[in-house]
Design an enzyme around this catalytic site. Structure first.
Site, mmCIF file in Angstrom:
data_model
loop_
_atom_site.group_PDB
_atom_site.id
_atom_site.type_symbol
_atom_site.label_atom_id
_atom_site.label_comp_id
_atom_site.label_asym_id
_atom_site.label_seq_id
_atom_site.Cartn_x
_atom_site.Cartn_y
_atom_site.Cartn_z
ATOM 1 N N TYR A 145 0.832 -1.194 0.000
ATOM 2 C CA TYR A 145 0.000 0.000 0.000
ATOM 3 C C TYR A 145 0.874 1.255 0.000
ATOM 4 O O TYR A 145 1.358 1.714 1.040
ATOM 5 C CB TYR A 145 -0.926 0.017 1.213
ATOM 6 C CG TYR A 145 -1.815 -1.197 1.338
ATOM 7 C CD1 TYR A 145 -2.167 -1.969 0.236
ATOM 8 C CD2 TYR A 145 -2.309 -1.585 2.582
ATOM 9 C CE1 TYR A 145 -2.985 -3.090 0.360
ATOM 10 C CE2 TYR A 145 -3.137 -2.703 2.715
ATOM 11 C CZ TYR A 145 -3.464 -3.449 1.594
ATOM 12 O OH TYR A 145 -4.265 -4.557 1.727
ATOM 13 N N HIS B 77 0.600 -12.196 1.489
ATOM 14 C CA HIS B 77 -0.205 -11.278 0.684
ATOM 15 C C HIS B 77 -0.241 -11.738 -0.773
ATOM 16 O O HIS B 77 0.783 -11.728 -1.458
ATOM 17 C CB HIS B 77 0.381 -9.861 0.764
ATOM 18 C CG HIS B 77 -0.590 -8.784 0.388
ATOM 19 N ND1 HIS B 77 -0.222 -7.456 0.304
ATOM 20 C CD2 HIS B 77 -1.917 -8.829 0.082
ATOM 21 C CE1 HIS B 77 -1.287 -6.740 -0.025
ATOM 22 N NE2 HIS B 77 -2.317 -7.558 -0.179
#
Length: 340
Positions: free
Chosen positions: A57, A143
């Site tokens: 992010y 992830h």
């Protein structure tokens, strides 16, 4: 297993709601530090105590901003999750001006390197702790292992996470992904405490139900339902300019969302309120995680989560083939979701 701490502690009552921190990394648009601070403060004031971030992010920006905020809060009063699998390393080819090509408005001076090996996972955790300015995270997720090109990334990565857990470096481990198959593979190792399923356990998409949720039940793995607005489509009255799974919404999906909204309206319920509550009807779901673009959105989501919903709404959605009732038993839909 410490996943019970995804919900607020008894002395800090609040909703089973986590703040997704991708927007803190300038997802889709730039945000000032002041804007980010206002969102985080609003979440804290509303009782939110679970925060989820990732190196992905904003090439580390979300972790840095979140870490600065959480450094001002008592460490035992919040739960923090981040993710591993993408190592951030300097990009020697950066031209000094271009932005990240993966949807975050940040300079592309770093690039992502897939690494789900034991050393890569350890390095990823160490890097995240450095950016966060903290000495531990509570939950560590692999992830998006399905995107790495390694078909064994989810399984081998879970073994590496389990070693970190055994050493006491993290409390709980699991996988965060949009891919039910990758999540199920990780759960079937028997090593996952919790999985974060994004976009696949929502009013609009229940593709996690057939395989993933039964696997979680067999192995005692908790579930966090993330992106329950399907990246925006269910966050307001569905329109053609909304996004679904981070892309332009297909016409057939838009039509289905509008049918769901019509059923909700017939029962006097806002679509976003139903979208937030739907996964929490399932006792296997510990929390929902959503992002917010403003302090007002945070407060609105918390209020929606506690809004009364008539008992007939869920039956009506199931009867029309739009959203099945949960086979694992359901929280009474006329009651607010209880902390689990």
């Amino acid at each position: 297993m410490a996943v019970h701490r995804l919900t607020p502690a008894a002395d800090h009552p609040g909703p089973p709601l986590g703040l997704g921190c991708a927007p803190l990394g300038n997802m889709f648009r730039a945000r000032s530090d002041e804007e980010v601070e206002q969102v985080l403060e609003a979440a804290w004031e509303a009782g939110v105590r679970y925060f989820d971030t990732a190196p992905h992010y904003g090439l580390g920006l979300s972790e840095r901003r979140l870490g600065r905020f959480l450094a001002t809060k008592p460490r035992d009063e919040f739960v923090l999750s981040t993710k591993v699998g993408r190592l951030l390393r300097p990009d020697p080819d950066w031209d000094g001006a271009s932005s990240d090509p993966e949807g975050f408005v940040v300079p592309a001076r770093l690039r992502r390197h897939w690494d789900f090996g034991p050393e890569g996972i350890r390095a990823g955790l160490a890097d995240s702790l450095d950016r966060l300015g903290l000495d531990r995270v509570d939950v560590l997720y692999l992830h998006d292992p399905e995107h790495s090109g390694d078909p064994r990334a989810a399984v081998d990565g879970m073994a590496a996470l389990a070693e970190l857990r055994a050493e006491g470096l993290v409390s709980s481990v699991g996988v965060g992904s949009m891919d039910p198959a990758a999540l199920t593979a990780a759960v079937e190792t028997g090593l996952a405490d919790v999985v974060m399923v994004a976009n696949r356990y929502t009013l609009l998409d229940q593709s996690a139900l057939p395989e993933l949720l039964p696997a979680c039940e067999r192995h005692g793995t908790a579930v966090v339902a993330a992106a329950v607005f399907n990246s925006g489509l269910l966050a307001r009255s569905p329109s053609a300019d909304a996004t679904f799974d981070y892309r332009r919404v297909p016409e057939e999906v838009l039509a289905r969302a509008r049918r769901i909204e019509a059923v909700c309206a017939a029962h006097g319920v806002e679509l976003p309120a139903a979208a937030l509550r739907y996964p929490l009807l399932d006792p296997r779901v510990a929390a929902v995680v959503v992002g917010a673009d403003s302090a007002g959105q945070v407060r609105e989501n918390v209020a929606r989560l506690g809004a009364p919903i008539p008992a007939g709404l869920w039956d009506a959605l199931a009867a029309e083939g739009l959203a099945p009732r949960h086979g694992g038993g359901a929280v009474a839909p006329s009651e607010p979701p209880a902390a689990r």
